[in-house]
Design a protein around this motif. Structure first.
Motif, PDB file in Angstrom:
ATOM      1  N   GLY A  18      17.231  -8.622  -1.343  1.00 42.74           N
ATOM      2  CA  GLY A  18      16.425  -8.427  -0.145  1.00 42.74           C
ATOM      3  C   GLY A  18      15.303  -7.429  -0.396  1.00 42.74           C
ATOM      4  O   GLY A  18      14.156  -7.636   0.005  1.00 42.74           O
ATOM      5  N   PHE A  19      15.618  -6.333  -1.089  1.00 42.32           N
ATOM      6  CA  PHE A  19      14.606  -5.327  -1.420  1.00 42.32           C
ATOM      7  C   PHE A  19      13.531  -5.917  -2.334  1.00 42.32           C
ATOM      8  O   PHE A  19      12.343  -5.724  -2.116  1.00 42.32           O
ATOM      9  CB  PHE A  19      15.261  -4.116  -2.087  1.00 42.32           C
ATOM     10  N   LEU A  20      13.951  -6.661  -3.358  1.00 43.11           N
ATOM     11  CA  LEU A  20      12.981  -7.279  -4.271  1.00 43.11           C
ATOM     12  C   LEU A  20      12.104  -8.295  -3.541  1.00 43.11           C
ATOM     13  O   LEU A  20      10.899  -8.382  -3.783  1.00 43.11           O
ATOM     14  CB  LEU A  20      13.696  -7.929  -5.447  1.00 43.11           C
ATOM     15  N   GLY A  21      12.698  -9.062  -2.635  1.00 45.33           N
ATOM     16  CA  GLY A  21      11.919 -10.017  -1.861  1.00 45.33           C
ATOM     17  C   GLY A  21      10.892  -9.317  -0.977  1.00 45.33           C
ATOM     18  O   GLY A  21       9.742  -9.744  -0.890  1.00 45.33           O
ATOM     19  N   LEU A  22      11.301  -8.249  -0.330  1.00 41.05           N
ATOM     20  CA  LEU A  22      10.377  -7.475   0.504  1.00 41.05           C
ATOM     21  C   LEU A  22       9.252  -6.883  -0.343  1.00 41.05           C
ATOM     22  O   LEU A  22       8.082  -6.918   0.046  1.00 41.05           O
ATOM     23  CB  LEU A  22      11.134  -6.359   1.233  1.00 41.05           C
ATOM     24  N   LEU A  23       9.569  -6.368  -1.509  1.00 46.24           N
ATOM     25  CA  LEU A  23       8.564  -5.802  -2.409  1.00 46.24           C
ATOM     26  C   LEU A  23       7.550  -6.868  -2.831  1.00 46.24           C
ATOM     27  O   LEU A  23       6.341  -6.633  -2.795  1.00 46.24           O
ATOM     28  CB  LEU A  23       9.234  -5.191  -3.639  1.00 46.24           C
ATOM     29  N   LEU A  24       8.020  -8.044  -3.206  1.00 43.03           N
ATOM     30  CA  LEU A  24       7.117  -9.132  -3.589  1.00 43.03           C
ATOM     31  C   LEU A  24       6.238  -9.563  -2.410  1.00 43.03           C
ATOM     32  O   LEU A  24       5.049  -9.835  -2.580  1.00 43.03           O
ATOM     33  CB  LEU A  24       7.905 -10.321  -4.127  1.00 43.03           C
ATOM     34  N   TRP A  25       6.805  -9.618  -1.217  1.00 47.51           N
ATOM     35  CA  TRP A  25       6.035 -10.001  -0.036  1.00 47.51           C
ATOM     36  C   TRP A  25       4.913  -8.997   0.228  1.00 47.51           C
ATOM     37  O   TRP A  25       3.770  -9.385   0.501  1.00 47.51           O
ATOM     38  CB  TRP A  25       6.974 -10.107   1.170  1.00 47.51           C
ATOM     39  N   VAL A  26       5.216  -7.690   0.131  1.00 53.96           N
ATOM     40  CA  VAL A  26       4.205  -6.654   0.352  1.00 53.96           C
ATOM     41  C   VAL A  26       3.105  -6.760  -0.704  1.00 53.96           C
ATOM     42  O   VAL A  26       1.912  -6.694  -0.390  1.00 53.96           O
ATOM     43  CB  VAL A  26       4.843  -5.245   0.351  1.00 53.96           C
ATOM     44  N   LEU A  27       3.474  -6.918  -1.963  1.00 50.11           N
ATOM     45  CA  LEU A  27       2.480  -7.042  -3.030  1.00 50.11           C
ATOM     46  C   LEU A  27       1.606  -8.280  -2.840  1.00 50.11           C
ATOM     47  O   LEU A  27       0.398  -8.231  -3.032  1.00 50.11           O
ATOM     48  CB  LEU A  27       3.157  -7.076  -4.396  1.00 50.11           C
ATOM     49  N   TRP A  28       2.205  -9.384  -2.476  1.00 55.86           N
ATOM     50  CA  TRP A  28       1.457 -10.625  -2.260  1.00 55.86           C
ATOM     51  C   TRP A  28       0.438 -10.454  -1.131  1.00 55.86           C
ATOM     52  O   TRP A  28      -0.715 -10.859  -1.251  1.00 55.86           O
ATOM     53  CB  TRP A  28       2.427 -11.754  -1.928  1.00 55.86           C
ATOM     54  N   ASN A  29       0.858  -9.828  -0.032  1.00 59.43           N
ATOM     55  CA  ASN A  29      -0.057  -9.600   1.091  1.00 59.43           C
ATOM     56  C   ASN A  29      -1.168  -8.639   0.706  1.00 59.43           C
ATOM     57  O   ASN A  29      -2.314  -8.825   1.104  1.00 59.43           O
ATOM     58  CB  ASN A  29       0.695  -9.069   2.301  1.00 59.43           C
ATOM     59  N   GLU A  30      -0.866  -7.616  -0.058  1.00 60.33           N
ATOM     60  CA  GLU A  30      -1.888  -6.656  -0.481  1.00 60.33           C
ATOM     61  C   GLU A  30      -2.926  -7.333  -1.375  1.00 60.33           C
ATOM     62  O   GLU A  30      -4.117  -7.106  -1.231  1.00 60.33           O
ATOM     63  CB  GLU A  30      -1.240  -5.488  -1.217  1.00 60.33           C
ATOM     64  N   LEU A  31      -2.490  -8.178  -2.285  1.00 56.88           N
ATOM     65  CA  LEU A  31      -3.433  -8.904  -3.139  1.00 56.88           C
ATOM     66  C   LEU A  31      -4.308  -9.838  -2.319  1.00 56.88           C
ATOM     67  O   LEU A  31      -5.500  -9.964  -2.572  1.00 56.88           O
ATOM     68  CB  LEU A  31      -2.682  -9.687  -4.217  1.00 56.88           C
ATOM     69  N   GLY A  32      -3.733 -10.492  -1.331  1.00 55.62           N
ATOM     70  CA  GLY A  32      -4.495 -11.386  -0.478  1.00 55.62           C
ATOM     71  C   GLY A  32      -5.546 -10.641   0.328  1.00 55.62           C
ATOM     72  O   GLY A  32      -6.660 -11.116   0.514  1.00 55.62           O
ATOM     73  N   MET A  33      -5.228  -9.439   0.785  1.00 53.24           N
ATOM     74  CA  MET A  33      -6.189  -8.654   1.547  1.00 53.24           C
ATOM     75  C   MET A  33      -7.346  -8.204   0.667  1.00 53.24           C
ATOM     76  O   MET A  33      -8.476  -8.144   1.104  1.00 53.24           O
ATOM     77  CB  MET A  33      -5.506  -7.441   2.172  1.00 53.24           C
ATOM     78  N   ARG A  34      -7.065  -7.867  -0.574  1.00 51.71           N
ATOM     79  CA  ARG A  34      -8.127  -7.415  -1.465  1.00 51.71           C
ATOM     80  C   ARG A  34      -9.119  -8.528  -1.756  1.00 51.71           C
ATOM     81  O   ARG A  34     -10.297  -8.289  -1.925  1.00 51.71           O
ATOM     82  CB  ARG A  34      -7.544  -6.889  -2.777  1.00 51.71           C
ATOM     83  N   GLU A  35      -8.645  -9.755  -1.852  1.00 52.26           N
ATOM     84  CA  GLU A  35      -9.539 -10.870  -2.137  1.00 52.26           C
ATOM     85  C   GLU A  35     -10.461 -11.164  -0.966  1.00 52.26           C
ATOM     86  O   GLU A  35     -11.613 -11.527  -1.157  1.00 52.26           O
ATOM     87  CB  GLU A  35      -8.725 -12.119  -2.475  1.00 52.26           C
ATOM     88  N   THR A  36      -9.977 -11.003   0.270  1.00 53.90           N
ATOM     89  CA  THR A  36     -10.787 -11.346   1.429  1.00 53.90           C
ATOM     90  C   THR A  36     -11.694 -10.201   1.869  1.00 53.90           C
ATOM     91  O   THR A  36     -12.657 -10.426   2.566  1.00 53.90           O
ATOM     92  CB  THR A  36      -9.894 -11.757   2.617  1.00 53.90           C
ATOM     93  N   ARG A  37     -11.374  -8.982   1.483  1.00 55.48           N
ATOM     94  CA  ARG A  37     -12.175  -7.826   1.869  1.00 55.48           C
ATOM     95  C   ARG A  37     -13.475  -7.819   1.080  1.00 55.48           C
ATOM     96  O   ARG A  37     -13.483  -7.948  -0.128  1.00 55.48           O
ATOM     97  CB  ARG A  37     -11.375  -6.546   1.574  1.00 55.48           C
ATOM     98  N   ALA A  38     -14.579  -7.670   1.762  1.00 56.72           N
ATOM     99  CA  ALA A  38     -15.881  -7.633   1.096  1.00 56.72           C
ATOM    100  C   ALA A  38     -16.005  -6.344   0.289  1.00 56.72           C
ATOM    101  O   ALA A  38     -15.588  -5.288   0.741  1.00 56.72           O
ATOM    102  CB  ALA A  38     -16.990  -7.705   2.125  1.00 56.72           C
ATOM    103  N   PRO A  39     -16.561  -6.424  -0.908  1.00 56.78           N
ATOM    104  CA  PRO A  39     -16.717  -5.217  -1.700  1.00 56.78           C
ATOM    105  C   PRO A  39     -17.706  -4.266  -1.020  1.00 56.78           C
ATOM    106  O   PRO A  39     -18.742  -4.686  -0.522  1.00 56.78           O
ATOM    107  CB  PRO A  39     -17.272  -5.722  -3.041  1.00 56.78           C
ATOM    108  N   ALA A  40     -17.333  -3.001  -1.000  1.00 57.07           N
ATOM    109  CA  ALA A  40     -18.192  -1.997  -0.368  1.00 57.07           C
ATOM    110  C   ALA A  40     -19.346  -1.652  -1.303  1.00 57.07           C
ATOM    111  O   ALA A  40     -19.166  -1.476  -2.500  1.00 57.07           O
ATOM    112  CB  ALA A  40     -17.379  -0.752  -0.064  1.00 57.07           C
ATOM    113  N   HIS A  41     -20.536  -1.592  -0.745  1.00 57.33           N
ATOM    114  CA  HIS A  41     -21.710  -1.227  -1.533  1.00 57.33           C
ATOM    115  C   HIS A  41     -21.857   0.284  -1.510  1.00 57.33           C
ATOM    116  O   HIS A  41     -21.573   0.932  -0.508  1.00 57.33           O
ATOM    117  CB  HIS A  41     -22.956  -1.902  -0.975  1.00 57.33           C
ATOM    118  N   PRO A  42     -22.323   0.858  -2.597  1.00 61.55           N
ATOM    119  CA  PRO A  42     -22.463   2.307  -2.655  1.00 61.55           C
ATOM    120  C   PRO A  42     -23.428   2.839  -1.594  1.00 61.55           C
ATOM    121  O   PRO A  42     -24.429   2.213  -1.275  1.00 61.55           O
ATOM    122  CB  PRO A  42     -23.042   2.558  -4.048  1.00 61.55           C
ATOM    123  N   VAL A  43     -23.074   3.993  -1.076  1.00 62.30           N
ATOM    124  CA  VAL A  43     -23.960   4.729  -0.169  1.00 62.30           C
ATOM    125  C   VAL A  43     -25.055   5.342  -1.029  1.00 62.30           C
ATOM    126  O   VAL A  43     -24.790   5.840  -2.128  1.00 62.30           O
ATOM    127  CB  VAL A  43     -23.155   5.828   0.565  1.00 62.30           C
TER     128      VAL A  43
END
Length: 137
Positions: A18-43
């Motif tokens: 259960g712990f390993l499954g939860l860990l994989l789910w969190v990692l999968w969601n984090e990777l998905g968010m990084r792909e959809t988030r637009a890269p920030a341009h430097p100030v």
């Protein structure tokens, strides 16, 4: 007794899976968010040379700006205490950072020796030998 140990092993295995499954789910969601988030341009930011041989020079920063004596740097210092590749000023994690490149004479941020990458704020002073750079954002 043996049945109790078997039940305990099964419960422990279920908790572990259960712990390993939860860990994989969190990692999968984090990777998905990084792909959809637009890269920030430097100030927009600059390095102003306020002391040293090149005082008065103003350099706009790129996402990665190299500073040192070598010709392949964006800011080429004519300071004998500067290393060929002395520091990087870079945009990372939506902030500007300064990072010493294991220079021989060291880099000082606001008069303290820079030992690891450090986030910059407007007005910070970076000293490389006799050259003082002021960060402006």
């Amino acid at each position: 007794m043996a049945e109790g140990l078997l039940a305990l092993r099964l419960i422990l295995a279920l908790v572990l899976y259960g712990f390993l499954g939860l860990l994989l789910w969190v990692l999968w969601n984090e990777l998905g968010m990084r792909e959809t988030r637009a890269p920030a341009h430097p100030v927009s930011a600059w390095l102003n040379v306020i002391a040293g041989p090149q005082a008065g020079t103003r350099l706009p920063l790129n996402a990665i700006t190299a500073v040192g004596r070598a010709e392949d740097n964006q800011l080429i210092l004519s300071d004998s205490f500067a290393s060929a590749h002395h520091v990087l000023v870079l945009w990372r994690e939506d902030r500007w950072w300064v990072e010493d490149l294991h220079s021989h004479n060291g880099t000082y941020l606001n008069d303290e020796r820079l030992r690891r990458p450090h986030a910059l704020v407007s007005g910070d002073r970076i000293r490389i030998g006799e050259t003082v750079l002021q960060f402006e954002a």
